[in-house]
Design an enzyme around this catalytic site. Structure first.
Site, PDB file in Angstrom:
ATOM      1  N   GLY A  10     -33.793  -7.968  58.097  1.00 48.58           N
ATOM      2  CA  GLY A  10     -34.826  -8.446  57.310  1.00 48.58           C
ATOM      3  C   GLY A  10     -36.234  -8.442  58.187  1.00 48.58           C
ATOM      4  N   VAL A  60     -28.010  -5.229  54.701  1.00 48.07           N
ATOM      5  CA  VAL A  60     -26.980  -6.270  55.413  1.00 48.07           C
ATOM      6  C   VAL A  60     -25.775  -6.225  54.745  1.00 48.07           C
ATOM      7  CG1 VAL A  60     -29.071  -7.489  56.614  1.00 48.07           C
ATOM      8  CG2 VAL A  60     -28.174  -8.272  54.350  1.00 48.07           C
ATOM      9  N   SER A 139     -31.298 -22.960  55.122  1.00 52.41           N
ATOM     10  CA  SER A 139     -32.493 -23.619  54.493  1.00 52.41           C
ATOM     11  C   SER A 139     -32.119 -25.008  54.230  1.00 52.41           C
ATOM     12  CB  SER A 139     -32.379 -22.899  53.230  1.00 52.41           C
ATOM     13  OG  SER A 139     -32.711 -23.617  51.920  1.00 52.41           O
ATOM     14  N   TYR A 152     -28.321 -19.441  45.602  1.00 55.50           N
ATOM     15  CA  TYR A 152     -28.699 -19.445  46.723  1.00 55.50           C
ATOM     16  C   TYR A 152     -28.294 -20.759  47.503  1.00 55.50           C
ATOM     17  CZ  TYR A 152     -32.778 -19.626  50.246  1.00 55.50           C
ATOM     18  OH  TYR A 152     -33.689 -19.542  51.204  1.00 55.50           O
ATOM     19  N   ALA A 154     -25.507 -21.930  47.315  1.00 57.76           N
ATOM     20  CA  ALA A 154     -23.818 -21.729  47.780  1.00 57.76           C
ATOM     21  C   ALA A 154     -23.937 -20.867  48.823  1.00 57.76           C
ATOM     22  CB  ALA A 154     -23.220 -21.037  46.478  1.00 57.76           C
ATOM     23  N   LYS A 156     -26.264 -20.895  51.323  1.00 56.78           N
ATOM     24  CA  LYS A 156     -26.695 -21.427  52.390  1.00 56.78           C
ATOM     25  C   LYS A 156     -25.920 -22.258  52.969  1.00 56.78           C
ATOM     26  CE  LYS A 156     -30.676 -18.925  53.110  1.00 56.78           C
ATOM     27  NZ  LYS A 156     -31.031 -18.067  54.069  1.00 56.78           N
TER      28      LYS A 156
HETATM   29  P1  NDP Z   1     -38.734 -12.551  52.783  1.00 55.56           P
HETATM   30  O1  NDP Z   1     -38.378 -12.060  51.307  1.00 55.56           O
HETATM   31  O2  NDP Z   1     -40.206 -12.219  53.154  1.00 55.56           O
HETATM   32  O3  NDP Z   1     -37.883 -12.062  53.720  1.00 55.56           O
HETATM   33  C1  NDP Z   1     -36.701 -11.719  53.479  1.00 55.56           C
HETATM   34  C2  NDP Z   1     -36.309 -10.156  54.228  1.00 55.56           C
HETATM   35  O4  NDP Z   1     -35.080  -9.820  53.875  1.00 55.56           O
HETATM   36  C3  NDP Z   1     -36.999  -9.303  53.566  1.00 55.56           C
HETATM   37  O5  NDP Z   1     -37.736  -8.328  54.668  1.00 55.56           O
HETATM   38  C4  NDP Z   1     -36.007  -8.376  52.662  1.00 55.56           C
HETATM   39  O6  NDP Z   1     -36.378  -7.209  52.426  1.00 55.56           O
HETATM   40  C5  NDP Z   1     -34.836  -8.623  53.542  1.00 55.56           C
HETATM   41  N1  NDP Z   1     -33.692  -8.261  52.754  1.00 55.56           N
HETATM   42  C6  NDP Z   1     -33.317  -8.683  51.545  1.00 55.56           C
HETATM   43  N2  NDP Z   1     -32.350  -7.947  51.276  1.00 55.56           N
HETATM   44  C7  NDP Z   1     -31.824  -7.273  52.181  1.00 55.56           C
HETATM   45  C8  NDP Z   1     -30.846  -6.474  52.270  1.00 55.56           C
HETATM   46  N3  NDP Z   1     -29.589  -6.322  51.481  1.00 55.56           N
HETATM   47  N4  NDP Z   1     -30.547  -5.590  53.754  1.00 55.56           N
HETATM   48  C9  NDP Z   1     -31.579  -5.859  54.624  1.00 55.56           C
HETATM   49  N5  NDP Z   1     -32.749  -6.537  54.396  1.00 55.56           N
HETATM   50  C10 NDP Z   1     -32.834  -7.426  53.256  1.00 55.56           C
HETATM   51  O7  NDP Z   1     -38.873 -14.152  52.815  1.00 55.56           O
HETATM   52  P2  NDP Z   1     -38.973 -15.094  53.859  1.00 55.56           P
HETATM   53  O8  NDP Z   1     -39.490 -14.743  55.062  1.00 55.56           O
HETATM   54  O9  NDP Z   1     -39.606 -16.403  53.318  1.00 55.56           O
HETATM   55  O10 NDP Z   1     -37.563 -15.597  54.242  1.00 55.56           O
HETATM   56  C11 NDP Z   1     -36.778 -15.050  55.269  1.00 55.56           C
HETATM   57  C12 NDP Z   1     -35.232 -16.014  55.444  1.00 55.56           C
HETATM   58  O11 NDP Z   1     -35.682 -17.455  55.483  1.00 55.56           O
HETATM   59  C13 NDP Z   1     -34.416 -15.933  54.277  1.00 55.56           C
HETATM   60  O12 NDP Z   1     -33.342 -15.971  54.639  1.00 55.56           O
HETATM   61  C14 NDP Z   1     -34.699 -17.304  53.515  1.00 55.56           C
HETATM   62  O13 NDP Z   1     -33.610 -17.592  52.544  1.00 55.56           O
HETATM   63  C15 NDP Z   1     -35.325 -18.187  54.504  1.00 55.56           C
HETATM   64  N6  NDP Z   1     -35.704 -19.340  54.253  1.00 55.56           N
HETATM   65  C16 NDP Z   1     -37.220 -19.173  53.919  1.00 55.56           C
HETATM   66  C17 NDP Z   1     -37.920 -20.048  53.372  1.00 55.56           C
HETATM   67  C18 NDP Z   1     -39.268 -20.396  53.136  1.00 55.56           C
HETATM   68  O14 NDP Z   1     -39.859 -21.331  52.712  1.00 55.56           O
HETATM   69  N7  NDP Z   1     -39.966 -18.984  53.502  1.00 55.56           N
HETATM   70  C19 NDP Z   1     -37.382 -21.511  53.342  1.00 55.56           C
HETATM   71  C20 NDP Z   1     -35.969 -21.754  53.687  1.00 55.56           C
HETATM   72  C21 NDP Z   1     -35.242 -20.424  54.177  1.00 55.56           C
HETATM   73  P3  NDP Z   1     -37.410  -6.914  51.092  1.00 55.56           P
HETATM   74  O15 NDP Z   1     -38.581  -7.078  51.207  1.00 55.56           O
HETATM   75  O16 NDP Z   1     -36.986  -5.225  50.993  1.00 55.56           O
HETATM   76  O17 NDP Z   1     -36.609  -7.625  50.045  1.00 55.56           O
END
Ligand code: NDP
Length: 250
Positions: A10, A60, A139, A152, A154, A156
């Site tokens: 991602g 993924v 998270s 979500y 569950a 994490k």
């Molecule tokens: P984003 O949505 O910007 O990043 C998530 C990324 O994962 C996106 O690029 C998304 O692609 C990609 N993705 C989603 N589904 C798939 C898939 N099936 N296959 C491949 N890639 C996929 O969010 P954040 O940067 O904020 O979050 C990143 C991580 O950090 C996540 O795991 C989130 O749970 C965690 N997190 C973030 C927090 C925050 O405050 N920002 C707080 C706590 C945890 P697409 O754009 O196409 O959906």
């Protein structure tokens, strides 16, 4: 000596995009995955002295695509990965009683199964190479029940336990597995959640501000570094203290 290889899932937006850039600047060659069919937000070229960057479409949650992604990345680099960061994740908002089954399935398959599949693919290559480091992005939900985020939360919570199980099973192969659990981090996605994300979170965060993606990337690099050589199975909150604040009735 050739540069180490980092894999980021991602990696085209938000924290993942920052991880790609930060690891590249730290000298890693970086292969990242992005969701097939989604427009690729091109990452900037590596900074001077930075490592090469490769973006590949890979869902993924699809085992065949994940195995092909890791094989292609190792082939591109000419060696097994030194670091895997499981960053890809999705979030849905709904009360438990109204959460559609399909959304539960999508969140669990992306966040939890995606983590498992990428760990399995990377760790098989790392085992043959003699070791490596894995960092899962969790998270505050790893340990706390957030409102309207049952799927979500569950997923994490599962990542927290998956991190420990993987650390125990993979330790004998020289593979360390840890988790970085971000607090409220400013990304394009979270800024859609509230009109002023900084003003929403800063007052309840002991360190007085919302987090930035580089706050997360720096701790990922710590877990990947020799400084963490005897650390595995751990979760570190990168949250400015917000999730240490207890609910208190008076
Ligand atoms: P984003 O949505 O910007 O990043 C998530 C990324 O994962 C996106 O690029 C998304 O692609 C990609 N993705 C989603 N589904 C798939 C898939 N099936 N296959 C491949 N890639 C996929 O969010 P954040 O940067 O904020 O979050 C990143 C991580 O950090 C996540 O795991 C989130 O749970 C965690 N997190 C973030 C927090 C925050 O405050 N920002 C707080 C706590 C945890 P697409 O754009 O196409 O959906």
């Amino acid at each position: 000596m050739s540069s180490p290889l980092a894999i980021v899932t991602g990696g085209s937006t938000g924290i993942g995009q920052c991880l790609v850039q930060s690891l590249s600047e730290a000298g890693y060659a970086v292969a990242f995955s992005y969701r097939p069919g989604e427009p690729l937000v091109a990452s900037s070229p590596p900074a001077a002295g930075g490592g090469r960057i490769l973006g590949l479409a890979c869902d993924v949650g699809e085992k065949g695509q994940v195995d092909d992604f890791h094989a292609a990345a190792a082939d591109w680099h000419g060696a097994a990965p030194d670091l895997l960061v499981n960053n890809a994740g999705v979030q849905t908002w709904s009360p438990l009683l109204e959460l559609p089954e399909a959304r539960w399935d999508e969140v669990i398959r992306t966040n939890l199964k995606g983590c498992f599949l990428n760990i399995q693919a990377a760790a098989r290559l790392m085992k043959t190479a003699g070791g490596g480091a894995i960092v899962n992005i969790g998270s505050g939900c790893n340990k706390l029940a957030f409102p309207n985020l049952v799927d979500y939360t569950a997923s994490k919570g599962g990542i927290e336990q998956l991190t420990k199980s993987a650390a125990v099973e993979l330790g004998p192969y020289g593979i360390r597995v840890n988790c970085v659990a971000p607090g409220a981090i400013i990304t394009a996605r979270t800024e859609l959640e509230s009109p002023d994300y900084e003003a929403t979170w800063a007052p309840i965060t002991p360190l007085g501000r919302a987090g930035r993606p580089d706050d997360v990337a720096d701790v990922v690099k710590f877990f990947a570094s020799p400084a963490a050589r005897f650390v595995t199975g751990q979760t570190l909150w990168v949250d400015g203290g917000v999730f240490s604040r207890a609910a208190w009735p008076y």
